[in-house]
Write a protein that holds these residues in place. Sequence first.
Motif: not given
Length: 332
Positions: A223-229
């Motif tokens: 998987f690849r996950i982009m996480a932005n707060v």
Amino acid sequence: MPRWSASTAAVLGAGLLLCIMALAASAQPPLQPGNMQVISTEGKRNSKFSCADTKKNSKRPGCTATCPNRCRSKCLVLCPTCKTFCLCDFYPGVSCGDPRFTGADGNNFYFHGNKDRDFCILTDAGLHINAHFIGKRNPAMSRDFTWIQALGVRFAHHHLYVGAARTARWDAAADHLALAFDDEDVAIPAAVGARWSPPTAPALSITRTAQTNTVVVELRGVFRIMANVVPITAEDSRVHGYGVTDDDSLAHLDLGFKFYDLTDDVHGVLGQTYRTDYVNRLNVTAKMPVMGGADTFLSSGLFETDCAVARFGRAAAGAGNGIAMVTDSKYL
């Protein structure tokens, strides 16, 4: 809201999604990938802008357009046609705001869940992802306003935590990301490109794509996950009636997912849309298609695999050790 077909979404591509999310979160002046531009609305509704074709020797005229109201701080524009859309509108595997997902079939849907509870987003033989929801109750409604505050990811015998730290007053210059791997906090230097990878799972990496609040989490081949707060702004609260108070900015995660080599037994709120036998029974013509059945996806904890549709740990047909191969065997 725009609904992009699965074929259109596929053309845009996962790599472009991650590139755009990084550009939108970066404090640096954005680069322009091809003839796509990232436009900052600076909190203004109906922000107007003009753009021209950036292709060399192009004779096509420019245009003037308006960023959609639903774009909270930035919108994306294709020049010179001035087709505009928000980041969260167009690619399968995206979750934003009051959780609005884009399924693998290209259709948008909402899943509200309940505040302070954990729900199974994706569950497969070797991968399980739960999401912790935070929220606010609107007395005029029968449900909570909810947002995803954290992810709990399980693979092999490992536990990965990616979350938004609670903060009363939002400061964009401060890092509000909280990361942990196998119960140990993870600290990554506040620099674009800074990368962390654990020796016990060398295929896992976390890389900053902005100095603060944005990372790409990748498990090679899985998987690849982009996480932005992001916070709930005063304007968001005013427009939608969220009732945000000064003691909590309701910092939460906007997310982009890309999965590789899922089995056809995959399930979960988002995961089920990747099945070849998935049938979308939602009213996709509705302004707000909502996926119900929250009890089906409810987990007893962020790292628990006990939701009703749990698949984690099951042996996939014809598979060997599955995801365990990404972990260094000497640590098993």
